[in-house]
Design a protein around this motif. Structure first.
Motif, PDB file in Angstrom:
ATOM      1  N   TRP A  15     -51.879  -3.137   7.718  1.00  0.00           N
ATOM      2  CA  TRP A  15     -52.431  -2.914   9.055  1.00  0.00           C
ATOM      3  C   TRP A  15     -51.820  -1.661   9.662  1.00  0.00           C
ATOM      4  O   TRP A  15     -50.621  -1.382   9.492  1.00  0.00           O
ATOM      5  N   VAL A  16     -52.648  -0.896  10.347  1.00  0.00           N
ATOM      6  CA  VAL A  16     -52.183   0.258  11.106  1.00  0.00           C
ATOM      7  C   VAL A  16     -52.657   0.113  12.547  1.00  0.00           C
ATOM      8  O   VAL A  16     -53.717  -0.476  12.799  1.00  0.00           O
ATOM      9  N   PRO A  17     -51.889   0.623  13.509  1.00  0.00           N
ATOM     10  CA  PRO A  17     -52.298   0.501  14.913  1.00  0.00           C
ATOM     11  C   PRO A  17     -53.556   1.307  15.191  1.00  0.00           C
ATOM     12  O   PRO A  17     -53.882   2.243  14.446  1.00  0.00           O
ATOM     13  N   PRO A  18     -54.284   0.961  16.239  1.00  0.00           N
ATOM     14  CA  PRO A  18     -55.591   1.597  16.472  1.00  0.00           C
ATOM     15  C   PRO A  18     -55.548   3.029  16.982  1.00  0.00           C
ATOM     16  O   PRO A  18     -56.548   3.739  16.882  1.00  0.00           O
ATOM     17  N   THR A  19     -54.415   3.480  17.522  1.00  0.00           N
ATOM     18  CA  THR A  19     -54.366   4.811  18.120  1.00  0.00           C
ATOM     19  C   THR A  19     -54.312   5.892  17.052  1.00  0.00           C
ATOM     20  O   THR A  19     -53.341   6.003  16.300  1.00  0.00           O
ATOM     21  N   VAL A  44     -45.909  -8.281  11.673  1.00  0.00           N
ATOM     22  CA  VAL A  44     -46.572  -9.574  11.851  1.00  0.00           C
ATOM     23  C   VAL A  44     -48.019  -9.505  11.382  1.00  0.00           C
ATOM     24  O   VAL A  44     -48.497 -10.382  10.648  1.00  0.00           O
ATOM     25  N   GLU A  45     -48.738  -8.465  11.776  1.00  0.00           N
ATOM     26  CA  GLU A  45     -50.143  -8.372  11.408  1.00  0.00           C
ATOM     27  C   GLU A  45     -50.303  -8.155   9.908  1.00  0.00           C
ATOM     28  O   GLU A  45     -51.171  -8.758   9.269  1.00  0.00           O
ATOM     29  N   ALA A  46     -49.469  -7.296   9.314  1.00  0.00           N
ATOM     30  CA  ALA A  46     -49.540  -7.089   7.867  1.00  0.00           C
ATOM     31  C   ALA A  46     -49.190  -8.371   7.124  1.00  0.00           C
ATOM     32  O   ALA A  46     -49.849  -8.737   6.139  1.00  0.00           O
ATOM     33  N   GLY A  47     -48.158  -9.078   7.592  1.00  0.00           N
ATOM     34  CA  GLY A  47     -47.762 -10.325   6.962  1.00  0.00           C
ATOM     35  C   GLY A  47     -48.835 -11.384   7.056  1.00  0.00           C
ATOM     36  O   GLY A  47     -49.093 -12.127   6.096  1.00  0.00           O
ATOM     37  N   ARG A  48     -49.487 -11.460   8.204  1.00  0.00           N
ATOM     38  CA  ARG A  48     -50.559 -12.441   8.396  1.00  0.00           C
ATOM     39  C   ARG A  48     -51.693 -12.186   7.391  1.00  0.00           C
ATOM     40  O   ARG A  48     -52.243 -13.124   6.801  1.00  0.00           O
ATOM     41  N   ARG A  49     -52.032 -10.946   7.184  1.00  0.00           N
ATOM     42  CA  ARG A  49     -53.113 -10.610   6.263  1.00  0.00           C
ATOM     43  C   ARG A  49     -52.723 -10.902   4.816  1.00  0.00           C
ATOM     44  O   ARG A  49     -53.554 -11.328   4.012  1.00  0.00           O
ATOM     45  N   ALA A  50     -51.468 -10.647   4.461  1.00  0.00           N
ATOM     46  CA  ALA A  50     -51.021 -10.944   3.102  1.00  0.00           C
ATOM     47  C   ALA A  50     -51.028 -12.443   2.838  1.00  0.00           C
ATOM     48  O   ALA A  50     -51.430 -12.896   1.752  1.00  0.00           O
ATOM     49  N   LEU A  51     -50.601 -13.228   3.817  1.00  0.00           N
ATOM     50  CA  LEU A  51     -50.622 -14.691   3.665  1.00  0.00           C
ATOM     51  C   LEU A  51     -52.050 -15.187   3.495  1.00  0.00           C
ATOM     52  O   LEU A  51     -52.324 -16.064   2.668  1.00  0.00           O
ATOM     53  N   GLU A  85     -37.596 -12.816  13.820  1.00  0.00           N
ATOM     54  CA  GLU A  85     -38.628 -12.931  14.852  1.00  0.00           C
ATOM     55  C   GLU A  85     -40.024 -12.832  14.246  1.00  0.00           C
ATOM     56  O   GLU A  85     -40.953 -13.532  14.662  1.00  0.00           O
ATOM     57  N   VAL A  86     -40.178 -11.971  13.221  1.00  0.00           N
ATOM     58  CA  VAL A  86     -41.464 -11.875  12.522  1.00  0.00           C
ATOM     59  C   VAL A  86     -41.819 -13.214  11.898  1.00  0.00           C
ATOM     60  O   VAL A  86     -42.953 -13.702  12.006  1.00  0.00           O
ATOM     61  N   ALA A  87     -40.841 -13.840  11.227  1.00  0.00           N
ATOM     62  CA  ALA A  87     -41.074 -15.143  10.600  1.00  0.00           C
ATOM     63  C   ALA A  87     -41.485 -16.189  11.627  1.00  0.00           C
ATOM     64  O   ALA A  87     -42.406 -16.990  11.398  1.00  0.00           O
ATOM     65  N   THR A  88     -40.823 -16.189  12.773  1.00  0.00           N
ATOM     66  CA  THR A  88     -41.161 -17.149  13.833  1.00  0.00           C
ATOM     67  C   THR A  88     -42.561 -16.907  14.364  1.00  0.00           C
ATOM     68  O   THR A  88     -43.350 -17.847  14.556  1.00  0.00           O
ATOM     69  N   ARG A  89     -42.909 -15.650  14.602  1.00  0.00           N
ATOM     70  CA  ARG A  89     -44.236 -15.339  15.128  1.00  0.00           C
ATOM     71  C   ARG A  89     -45.339 -15.693  14.133  1.00  0.00           C
ATOM     72  O   ARG A  89     -46.467 -15.969  14.532  1.00  0.00           O
ATOM     73  N   GLY A 130     -46.652   8.657  10.238  1.00  0.00           N
ATOM     74  CA  GLY A 130     -47.539   7.711  10.884  1.00  0.00           C
ATOM     75  C   GLY A 130     -46.877   6.352  10.929  1.00  0.00           C
ATOM     76  O   GLY A 130     -45.832   6.121  10.312  1.00  0.00           O
ATOM     77  N   ASP A 131     -47.482   5.422  11.643  1.00  0.00           N
ATOM     78  CA  ASP A 131     -46.950   4.066  11.782  1.00  0.00           C
ATOM     79  C   ASP A 131     -47.860   3.074  11.064  1.00  0.00           C
ATOM     80  O   ASP A 131     -49.076   3.276  10.982  1.00  0.00           O
ATOM     81  N   GLY A 132     -47.276   2.001  10.567  1.00  0.00           N
ATOM     82  CA  GLY A 132     -48.094   0.984   9.906  1.00  0.00           C
ATOM     83  C   GLY A 132     -47.255  -0.092   9.269  1.00  0.00           C
ATOM     84  O   GLY A 132     -46.019  -0.033   9.267  1.00  0.00           O
ATOM     85  N   GLY A 133     -47.930  -1.086   8.729  1.00  0.00           N
ATOM     86  CA  GLY A 133     -47.270  -2.178   8.029  1.00  0.00           C
ATOM     87  C   GLY A 133     -48.077  -2.591   6.820  1.00  0.00           C
ATOM     88  O   GLY A 133     -49.313  -2.546   6.840  1.00  0.00           O
ATOM     89  N   GLY A 134     -47.389  -2.967   5.763  1.00  0.00           N
ATOM     90  CA  GLY A 134     -48.039  -3.483   4.564  1.00  0.00           C
ATOM     91  C   GLY A 134     -47.193  -4.605   3.993  1.00  0.00           C
ATOM     92  O   GLY A 134     -45.979  -4.632   4.196  1.00  0.00           O
ATOM     93  N   ALA A 135     -47.813  -5.535   3.293  1.00  0.00           N
ATOM     94  CA  ALA A 135     -47.076  -6.706   2.813  1.00  0.00           C
ATOM     95  C   ALA A 135     -47.692  -7.267   1.545  1.00  0.00           C
ATOM     96  O   ALA A 135     -48.903  -7.129   1.309  1.00  0.00           O
TER      97      ALA A 135
END
Length: 352
Positions: free
Chosen positions: A13-17, A58-65, A93-97, A158-163
């Motif tokens: 996931w990457v932020p929309p901006t 969190v968003e990248a982790g959610r998509r991987a799960l 905190e990521v795990a909790t969310r 750039g900013d982003g997350g992958g999992a």
């Protein structure tokens, strides 16, 4: 029975901006042509005010799960060098969310090699029987560490997350990680750094200089080290895996710079089209770059089940590392953005 860590899910996931080269040229002494020629980057995503690395993770982790068809895992390993706070780590905190409960969760800091180091850590937990499944995330909001007037760094990141989700499996099945190679050289730690903010600077009792609170990089020296170390690490991982580099279908390297990817391909004597690249629209997303390139590669069809794949990273520390796998058949991951984009490293990065 020998255990192995097997890739079972993927998300990015990457932020929309979106921040374009023309936007940066409006505030920096640069141009779209200069940025494309030197880096191969056309645009990148940056977090909005109040948005953090944890949000990306969190968003990248959610998509991987979701890709793995799981609602929980036994552990979370987060690779990041831009944590939400110096203390505590961001991973709990990521795990909790994500609703994962009281599982072990911790950060790994190896800058742009972070995801490979985190994969090695998660794979080790699986191999030891300490976890049946591990969520491994790479996420960075590196735009928050860049000096507002530094064109040499501000145009790159750039900013982003992958999992990915790792599960217990057999060493012979598709998705099993193998051929791990890791290294570091602390004698060159000053090539990539944020000088202020750590205990060394704070223990002086003196206020930090403003310029020392931002990320700095010695570009030419980093370029030479990145090309050499990633090429050597790829060769060693191929040797440990028993693969001839010429038979490897896809190389997914840290997306530092289009010229670095091309130079590694030349150094290995391999076709540049085997080197996946999404840097044109992602920029250098630090620990997120490898899993984001995987997610974009799957979405575009450039990465397919059965491909022999080598992952490799290089970053501050200095650190480097690589590992191999045969790409498995996964549930299609949600795309990192509306328009996933992967090109070969040989694609034209802009005007000469």
């Amino acid at each position: 029975m020998e255990r192995a860590a097997v890739v079972a899910g993927l998300g990015g996931w990457v932020p929309p901006t979106i921040v374009t080269n023309d936007q940066l040229a409006g505030v920096l002494d640069t141009s779209d042509e200069w940025i494309r020629r030197r880096t191969g980057i056309r645009e990148r995503r940056w977090v909005s005010p109040g948005q953090s690395t944890g949000d990306l993770a969190v968003e990248a982790g959610r998509r991987a799960l979701s890709s793995a068809g799981l609602e929980d895992v036994d552990a979370v390993v987060l690779a990041t060098s831009s944590p939400d706070r110096h203390c505590p780590a961001t991973a709990p905190e990521v795990a909790t969310r994500l609703g994962l409960g009281p599982v072990p969760a911790f950060d790994v800091a190896a800058v742009c090699t972070g995801f490979v180091y985190a994969l090695a850590t998660g794979a080790g937990m699986v191999a030891l029987g300490a976890a049946r499944s591990v969520l491994v995330i790479g996420a960075d909001a590196f735009s928050t560490l860049l000096a507002p007037d530094d064109r040499s760094t501000r145009v790159i990141f750039g900013d982003g997350g992958g999992a990915v989700v790792l599960r217990t499996g057999s060493p012979t099945e598709p998705g099993a990680l193998t051929g791990l190679n890791l290294g570091s050289d602390g004698s060159l730690s000053d090539l990539i750094e944020v000088p202020a903010g750590g205990s060394r600077q704070r223990s002086t009792g003196l206020p930090a200089k403003t310029e020392d609170t931002y990320f700095t990089m010695q570009g030419q020296a980093v370029y030479a080290q990145a090309v050499r170390r990633m090429a050597e690490s790829v060769k060693e991982t191929a040797r440990r895996t028993g693969w001839d580099p010429a038979e490897i279908d896809r190389f997914v390297l840290h997306q530092a710079n289009a010229r670095i990817l091309e130079a590694v391909a030349r150094r290995l004597g391999l076709p540049p089209e085997r080197f996946l690249s999404n840097i044109e629209v992602r920029g250098n997303t630090v620990a997120a770059s490898i899993p984001l390139a995987l997610a974009d590669g799957v979405a575009s069809g450039e990465l397919r089940p059965g491909h022999k794949v080598v992952l490799a990273g290089f970053g501050g520390g200095l650190t480097w590392g690589s590992m191999a796998l045969v790409w498995p058949r996964l549930a299609p991951p949600a795309t990192a953005s509306a328009e996933p984009a992967v090109a070969s490293a040989g694609a034209d990065p802009g005007p000469p």
